[in-house]
Design a protein around this motif. Sequence first.
Motif, short mmCIF file in Angstrom:
data_model
loop_
_atom_site.label_atom_id
_atom_site.label_comp_id
_atom_site.label_asym_id
_atom_site.label_seq_id
_atom_site.Cartn_x
_atom_site.Cartn_y
_atom_site.Cartn_z
N SER A 1 0.83 -1.13 0.15
CA SER A 1 -0.06 0.43 -0.17
C SER A 1 0.59 1.09 -0.26
N ARG A 2 2.12 0.91 0.66
CA ARG A 2 3.06 2.82 0.47
C ARG A 2 3.27 2.76 -0.95
N LEU A 3 4.03 1.33 -1.24
CA LEU A 3 4.74 1.43 -2.77
C LEU A 3 3.38 1.98 -4.30
N GLY A 4 2.13 1.69 -3.52
CA GLY A 4 1.27 1.69 -4.02
C GLY A 4 0.54 3.21 -4.28
N SER A 5 0.71 3.83 -3.22
CA SER A 5 0.21 5.18 -2.88
C SER A 5 1.48 6.55 -3.30
N TRP A 6 2.45 5.65 -2.84
CA TRP A 6 3.47 7.06 -3.44
C TRP A 6 3.32 7.19 -5.23
N ILE A 7 3.75 5.58 -5.90
CA ILE A 7 3.39 5.66 -7.69
C ILE A 7 2.54 6.45 -7.87
N THR A 8 1.02 5.68 -6.88
CA THR A 8 -0.26 7.03 -7.29
C THR A 8 0.04 8.47 -7.12
N ALA A 9 1.07 8.58 -6.50
CA ALA A 9 1.27 10.04 -6.05
C ALA A 9 2.03 10.80 -7.14
N ALA A 10 3.02 10.22 -7.29
CA ALA A 10 3.82 10.61 -8.42
C ALA A 10 2.99 10.80 -10.27
N VAL A 11 2.98 9.49 -10.04
CA VAL A 11 1.55 9.65 -11.50
C VAL A 11 0.66 11.00 -11.70
N PHE A 12 0.22 10.77 -10.48
CA PHE A 12 -1.06 12.37 -10.79
C PHE A 12 0.06 13.33 -10.49
N LEU B 1 2.87 14.23 -11.81
CA LEU B 1 3.11 14.29 -13.21
C LEU B 1 2.25 14.68 -13.83
N THR B 2 0.59 13.84 -14.33
CA THR B 2 -0.02 14.27 -15.06
C THR B 2 -0.51 15.39 -14.85
N PHE B 3 -0.86 16.93 -13.69
CA PHE B 3 -0.98 17.98 -13.88
C PHE B 3 -0.32 18.73 -14.30
N ALA B 4 1.75 18.49 -14.28
CA ALA B 4 2.97 18.98 -14.93
C ALA B 4 2.28 18.88 -16.14
N TRP C 1 0.77 22.82 -11.34
CA TRP C 1 1.52 22.09 -10.79
C TRP C 1 0.97 22.34 -9.40
N GLY C 2 0.49 23.55 -8.35
CA GLY C 2 0.06 23.72 -7.06
C GLY C 2 -1.11 22.30 -6.70
N GLY D 1 -1.16 19.67 -8.64
CA GLY D 1 0.01 18.01 -8.59
C GLY D 1 0.00 17.88 -7.17
N VAL D 2 0.84 19.19 -6.99
CA VAL D 2 1.14 19.36 -5.11
C VAL D 2 0.11 17.87 -3.88
N LEU D 3 -1.37 19.48 -3.97
CA LEU D 3 -1.56 18.64 -3.70
C LEU D 3 -2.64 17.20 -3.52
N GLY D 4 -2.66 17.39 -4.70
CA GLY D 4 -4.09 15.84 -4.94
C GLY D 4 -2.09 14.28 -4.58
N ALA D 5 -1.65 14.91 -4.82
CA ALA D 5 -0.03 14.38 -4.34
C ALA D 5 0.16 13.55 -2.94
N LEU D 6 0.02 15.15 -2.67
CA LEU D 6 0.02 14.59 -0.83
C LEU D 6 -1.38 13.92 -0.12
N ALA D 7 -2.86 14.00 -0.62
CA ALA D 7 -3.69 13.67 0.15
C ALA D 7 -3.20 12.15 -0.57
N PHE D 8 -2.63 11.49 -2.00
CA PHE D 8 -2.38 10.56 -1.78
C PHE D 8 -1.72 9.65 -0.60
N LEU D 9 -0.18 10.79 -0.68
CA LEU D 9 0.70 9.74 0.24
C LEU D 9 0.80 10.07 1.98
N VAL D 10 -1.43 10.28 1.85
CA VAL D 10 -1.89 10.31 3.17
C VAL D 10 -1.53 8.37 3.57
N PHE D 11 -1.79 8.21 2.33
CA PHE D 11 -2.31 6.56 3.28
C PHE D 11 -0.58 5.52 2.87
#
Length: 150
Positions: free
Chosen positions: A17-28, A30-33, A58-59, A61-71
Motif C-alpha cells: 500500500s505504501r508503494l501504491g500510494s507513492w506511485i499514485t502520488a507521482a503519477v498524479f 506528473l499528470t498535472f505537470a 503544478w500546485g 498536482g502537489v496537493l493531490g499527491a500529498l493527499a495520496f501520500l496520506v495512505f
Amino acid sequence: MTTSKSKPVFEYRPRRSRLGSWITAAVFFLTFAALSFSLSATTEGGGVMTPADHFAMWGLGVLGALAFLVFSRPRIRVFDHGIEVRNLGSAQVFPWEVVTGLSFPKGVPWATLELADDDEVSLMALQPTDKERALEATRTLRARIDAHRN
C-alpha cells in the motif's frame, strides 16, 4: 505515555500500500505537470492562460499527491509499555492492560486490535496484500499480546 523517547521492540509498515500510494502520488503530480505544459496560451473562448495558471496546475498536482501520500502513513509500533497504532490520522497508544487480542479474519481489508472495553481499533498497516510478511507480523503481535496477558 510518550513513545518518542523509547525504542520500539517491533515495528511494522505495509509495503504494497505504501508503494501504491507513492506511485499514485507521482503519477498524479506528473499528470498535472504535463497538463500545465500542454495547455495552450489562449482558449477557444478567448481566455488567456497565464504563468500563474500553469503554476496553479503544478500546485494542484502537489496537493493531490500529498493527499495520496496520506495512505503511506499506517504503522504499528510495539513497546514494552504498549502498542502504538497510526492509521491515516494521528497515532494512538494503547497500554498492554487494555489490549485483549488481535483478529484478522479472511476477506477483511486489515486486522483489528481488540480492546478490554469491547472496543476495536483498525490496524490499517496490517493488510492481507502483504501476504507472508503480514502473516509473520500477525504472529509476532499475537505473541506479544499473549506474553503481556499472562
